[in-house]
Design an enzyme around this catalytic site. Structure first.
Site, mmCIF file in Angstrom:
data_model
loop_
_atom_site.group_PDB
_atom_site.id
_atom_site.type_symbol
_atom_site.label_atom_id
_atom_site.label_comp_id
_atom_site.label_asym_id
_atom_site.label_seq_id
_atom_site.Cartn_x
_atom_site.Cartn_y
_atom_site.Cartn_z
ATOM 1 N N CYS A 46 43.022 -12.686 49.243
ATOM 2 C CA CYS A 46 43.697 -13.950 49.279
ATOM 3 C C CYS A 46 42.664 -14.960 48.060
ATOM 4 C CB CYS A 46 43.664 -14.944 50.726
ATOM 5 S SG CYS A 46 44.600 -14.354 51.786
ATOM 6 N N CYS B 226 40.476 -16.481 55.730
ATOM 7 C CA CYS B 226 39.968 -17.253 54.582
ATOM 8 C C CYS B 226 39.033 -18.559 55.222
ATOM 9 C CB CYS B 226 40.904 -17.692 53.941
ATOM 10 S SG CYS B 226 41.621 -16.466 52.707
ATOM 11 N N GLU C 80 41.448 -17.877 48.007
ATOM 12 C CA GLU C 80 40.118 -18.399 48.492
ATOM 13 C C GLU C 80 39.168 -17.399 48.737
ATOM 14 O OE1 GLU C 80 43.757 -20.445 50.830
ATOM 15 O OE2 GLU C 80 43.348 -18.472 49.773
#
Length: 167
Positions: A73, A115, A75
């Site tokens: 991801c 995350c 993030e």
């Protein structure tokens, strides 16, 4: 039995134009980060930008792989980049945005649990919360003060940091 209630507070703005200058600029950097998204499978692009205490911006975008679990991801890309290269420069804020050509995103997209747990680790590491700004094109803007707004029952076990005695 005892019943408990958890309250989560966040700010909602109608558009990016309502944000202060620094937050607005950080959101534009998240849009810029999204340009490097590698998302040929989901066609769901995500960009993240971290503003450090020094003013430096660290970027992340989602990176997919045909073997789905191998992707990462936006993030976590940004947070791990910070941890590897700038850990002595605290994170003040993180802006995250997403887009897809497949449908219209009507509200901000929140970070996944993995995350959020990584974000919690870095908040703990720097001993201060990180302002989190979530938005999508033409959606409201959500601003949270730290990961507890998303994950009130974070996983932390302080004894994992303790030295193992006798070994």
């Amino acid at each position: 039995m005892t019943e408990h209630q958890i309250e989560i507070n966040f700010k909602e703005y109608i558009s990016l134009n309502e944000l202060d200058k620094a937050s607005h600029a950080l959101c534009l950097e998240a849009v810029k980060a999204m340009e490097s998204s590698h998302s040929p499978y989901s066609k769901f692009r995500v960009g993240a930008a971290l503003r450090l205490q020094s003013g430096k911006i660290v970027y992340g975008s989602n990176q997919e792989n045909v073997a789905y679990p191998s992707g990462l991801c936006a993030e976590r890309v940004a947070l791990f980049t910070w941890g590897a290269n700038h850990a002595d420069d605290p994170i003040e804020a993180m802006a995250v945005t997403a887009a897809t050509d497949e449908f219209e995103l009507l509200k901000p997209v929140t970070s996944c649990g993995a995350c959020l747990q990584v974000l919690a680790e870095f908040e703990k590491k720097q001993n201060k919360p990180i302002e989190i700004i979530l938005f999508c094109n033409n959606s409201p803007v959500w601003v949270m003060n730290g990961v507890n707004s998303f994950l009130p029952f974070l996983f932390f076990e302080n004894r994992l940091n303790a030295e193992v005695k006798g070994l």
